[in-house]
Design a protein around this motif. Structure first.
Motif, PDB file in Angstrom:
ATOM      1  N   ALA A 163       0.837  -1.207   0.000  1.00  0.00           N
ATOM      2  CA  ALA A 163       0.000   0.000   0.000  1.00  0.00           C
ATOM      3  C   ALA A 163       0.870   1.254   0.000  1.00  0.00           C
ATOM      4  N   ASP A 164       0.620   2.136  -0.967  1.00  0.00           N
ATOM      5  CA  ASP A 164       1.326   3.420  -1.019  1.00  0.00           C
ATOM      6  C   ASP A 164       0.852   4.274   0.161  1.00  0.00           C
ATOM      7  N   LEU A 165       1.808   4.795   0.937  1.00  0.00           N
ATOM      8  CA  LEU A 165       1.443   5.541   2.148  1.00  0.00           C
ATOM      9  C   LEU A 165       1.127   7.010   1.876  1.00  0.00           C
ATOM     10  N   ALA A 166       1.281   7.453   0.638  1.00  0.00           N
ATOM     11  CA  ALA A 166       1.236   8.886   0.327  1.00  0.00           C
ATOM     12  C   ALA A 166       0.040   9.621   0.940  1.00  0.00           C
ATOM     13  N   ARG A 167      -1.119   8.996   0.902  1.00  0.00           N
ATOM     14  CA  ARG A 167      -2.323   9.697   1.360  1.00  0.00           C
ATOM     15  C   ARG A 167      -2.617   9.486   2.837  1.00  0.00           C
ATOM     16  N   LEU A 168      -1.772   8.746   3.521  1.00  0.00           N
ATOM     17  CA  LEU A 168      -2.055   8.422   4.920  1.00  0.00           C
ATOM     18  C   LEU A 168      -1.295   9.349   5.869  1.00  0.00           C
TER      19      LEU A 168
END
Ligand code: ATP
Length: 236
Positions: free
Chosen positions: A64-69
């Motif tokens: 999971a890409d963490l960019a938005r978290l």
């Protein structure tokens, strides 16, 4: 948890703290992050925890890409940071600092069980549980900071300079506790000035120089590498 960094860059205004950092930490392994003061170790851990935005690249945890978290979402996902300087709540007891680490969880038997686990990991902290954090020794504060991170039930534990300022005997206790946590299956990323300690606890090592990844490899190989020994382990 498996961690992947792909061409990560991080800047503070005009200062480049990380550039083009690509590395992978396999699930359940411990990786050492070593390098001189200012090499970017703290920036790396803070970026993974969501405390600093990336200027480039991406960070991926279990696919999971963490960019938005944001940081809280990353804690819920299983990523916990024990920050440099410990950052405890000074006017709260050691026990309440530990409980604060479980803020994303519902209070109940599982949290009480993990509190007991932390006290088993750090028996000294059990004795000092009622003391205000500001009255703990440096070593006890470090134990409390790591324990607080453990209380969020991490699958990836980010440890920033856990041995900094500790007496040699306490460093040994700390190392054993980190090894115990790692043996429970948690992925650990360990940033340390004490390169020998970090490499001795890790399977892989990453050497940072001025924000760039200078070397990566098996920890045992780095411990026996002449260049690494001279540059980071204080040996001729
Ligand atoms: P240390 O062991 O001293 O913490 P480090 O390897 O963890 O060093 P970082 O703290 O990540 O390195 O710093 C990387 C670079 O970014 C350094 O040049 C540092 O001066 C700079 N830096 C870190 N934090 C900030 C900030 N908040 N504002 C501006 N520059 C910063």
């Amino acid at each position: 948890m498996r961690l992947e960094l792909d061409s990560v860059g991080l800047r503070y205004g005009p200062v480049t703290a990380l550039s083009d950092v690509t590395l992978t930490v396999a699930t359940g392994t411990t990786a050492a992050v070593i390098g001189a003061n200012g090499a970017g170790k703290s920036s790396l851990l803070r970026a993974i925890a969501g405390l600093e935005p990336l200027a480039a690249g991406r960070i991926v945890a279990d696919g999971a890409d963490l960019a938005r978290l944001d940081t809280e979402a990353r804690i819920r996902l299983g990523i916990a940071l024990s920050p440099e300087g410990r950052r405890l709540f000074p006017e709260m007891s050691a026990a309440d600092n530990l409980r604060a680490g479980a803020f994303t969880r519902r209070a109940g038997p599982a949290v009480r069980r993990d509190l007991d686990r932390v006290y088993t990991l750090f028996p000294r902290l059990a004795e000092r549980r009622a003391s205000l954090a500001r009255n703990l020794s440096g070593g006890e504060q470090q134990m409390c900071a790591i324990g607080r991170a453990v209380m969020s039930e991490p699958q990836l534990l980010l440890l920033d300079e856990p041995s900094l300022g500790l007496a040699p005997k306490v460093v040994g206790d700390m190392a054993r506790a980190i090894a115990t946590i790692a043996a429970s299956g948690v992925t650990v990323l360990l940033a340390e000035q004490n390169s020998r300690l970090a490499l001795s606890l890790a399977q892989t090592g990453h050497v940072f120089e001025a924000g760039r990844l200078a070397r990566s490899g098996p920890a045992a190989a780095l411990l026996n590498d002449g260049d690494v020994l001279r540059a980071y382990l204080g040996e001729e």
